[in-house]
Design an enzyme around this catalytic site. Structure first.
Site, PDB file in Angstrom:
ATOM      1  CB  THR A 100      -0.873   0.050   1.214  1.00  0.00           C
ATOM      2  OG1 THR A 100      -1.692  -1.206   1.130  1.00  0.00           O
ATOM      3  CG2 THR A 100      -1.849   1.049   1.142  1.00  0.00           C
ATOM      4  CG  HIS A 214      -6.240   3.505   1.860  1.00  0.00           C
ATOM      5  ND1 HIS A 214      -5.149   3.301   1.590  1.00  0.00           N
ATOM      6  CD2 HIS A 214      -6.851   3.129   2.914  1.00  0.00           C
ATOM      7  CE1 HIS A 214      -4.838   2.540   2.946  1.00  0.00           C
ATOM      8  NE2 HIS A 214      -6.251   2.346   3.589  1.00  0.00           N
ATOM      9  CG  ASP A 245      -9.735  -0.967  -4.310  1.00  0.00           C
ATOM     10  OD1 ASP A 245     -10.397  -1.971  -3.729  1.00  0.00           O
ATOM     11  OD2 ASP A 245      -9.255   0.114  -3.419  1.00  0.00           O
ATOM     12  N   GLY A 246     -12.426   0.221  -5.553  1.00  0.00           N
ATOM     13  CA  GLY A 246     -13.022   1.530  -5.208  1.00  0.00           C
ATOM     14  C   GLY A 246     -14.455   1.462  -5.908  1.00  0.00           C
TER      15      GLY A 246
END
Length: 325
Positions: A100, A214, A245-246
């Site tokens: 990350t 995130h 992602d998200g």
């Protein structure tokens, strides 16, 4: 509602929200500051429209795809998420190392600050506890730093934290090189939003990257991941896989991300809602819902395999009219 069989991811989330303690729910669901990035991750999907093609043979829809040498029945995986034991007692294995890269410090997560997460009895952060002797039930020092009220207080907390603090000094020149020397696993960078960073990821030898903000938990002014995706795809030019992602909550969201060039998508919060709903069976419920929705979306759009999903199927509103991407 708790006894109903959920038929959408949002339904699973609603059940999970009824069951989870408020501080656990706030930890998982909240974003940074005004939580606009969390909202944009969802609402920006609604600005994209799927233009279906008709009179095509869609009797056999194939949702399988390949990623990093493996074939998967779906272009959908489970995103790395922290402290899953808060909602389930299970564990998972791994085949790649995901770094990350967007967390030199924690974002300003107001709900977490108002409702601090203290781990219940019996739970601890194993990596920190083994290295630094973290006491059971105590919040991590990184979360203490998030509550600092002044620069002086932050400096004192950082001094006391020592090596426990999130490293704010990682660099392109050293980080991936170090990981490559110490692991044979694939190295995937999670948290890429700038196309320039996507180019650097390739230059420094990353095996794949994850377009992610995130979950809206770091920089609230960051773009949504679906906004950032096209520029990153354009600069990567299929040299390494681009994982998205998200905000994925529907099979049609998966279709839209793939149409914009993602090779694979990840779901984070939905799997946590699934764990809270019914453990492993709950996660399978979430994945099955997304599979049925994706397969149906593909059939209704006139697409029979993942490889044929592209921008030609997408439109967006511009001046009140549908326009090509």
């Amino acid at each position: 509602m708790a006894n109903e069989i959920p038929i959408t991811v949002e339904h699973v989330e609603a059940i999970a929200r009824q069951r989870l303690p408020k501080n656990v729910l706030d930890y998982y669901a909240s974003g940074a500051d005004d939580q606009t990035a969390v909202k944009r991750n969802r609402t920006d999907f609604d600005r994209l429209y799927i233009l279906p093609r008709v009179l095509r043979d869609v009797a056999k829809v194939d949702t399988s795809t390949r990623l990093l040498g493996h074939t998967y029945p779906l272009p959908i995986g489970i995103a790395p998420t922290a402290m899953q034991k808060l909602v389930s007692g299970g564990a998972a294995g791994y085949e790649a190392l995901v770094l990350t890269v967007d967390t030199p410090v924690l974002g300003n997560r107001l709900n977490e600050r108002l409702n601090p997460l203290v781990l219940p009895k019996g739970l601890k952060l194993a990596n920190i506890a083994s290295l630094y002797g973290q006491k059971e039930g105590n919040p991590t020092s990184n979360r203490t730093l998030m509550n600092a009220r002044s620069a002086k207080e932050a400096t004192e907390i950082l001094r006391a934290m020592g090596d426990q603090a999130h490293s704010a000094s990682l660099t392109w020149g050293e980080t991936i090189k170090f990981l490559r020397q110490n692991t044979s696993l694939k190295i995937i960078l999670k948290g890429i939003l700038a196309p320039e960073d996507a180019d650097l990821a390739i230059e420094h030898g990353a095996d794949a990257l994850i377009v992610s903000n995130h979950g809206g938990r770091q920089l609230d002014s960051a773009p949504s991941t679906i906004q950032a995706l096209p520029e990153i795809v354009a600069i990567v030019r299929r040299r390494i896989p681009v994982i998205f992602d998200g905000g994925i909550r529907r099979g049609s969201d998966v279709f839209k991300a793939l149409a914009l060039g993602a090779d694979f998508v990840l779901v984070g919060r939905p799997t946590l809602w699934g764990l809270a709903f019914d453990g492993r069976n709950g996660v399978e419920t979430v994945i099955n819902i997304l599979e049925r929705e994706l397969s149906r979306t593909m059939a209704l759009s006139g697409v029979v395999n993942i490889q044929n999903i592209n921008q030609a199927f997408l439109r967006h509103l511009e001046g009140g009219r549908l326009s090509k991407i």
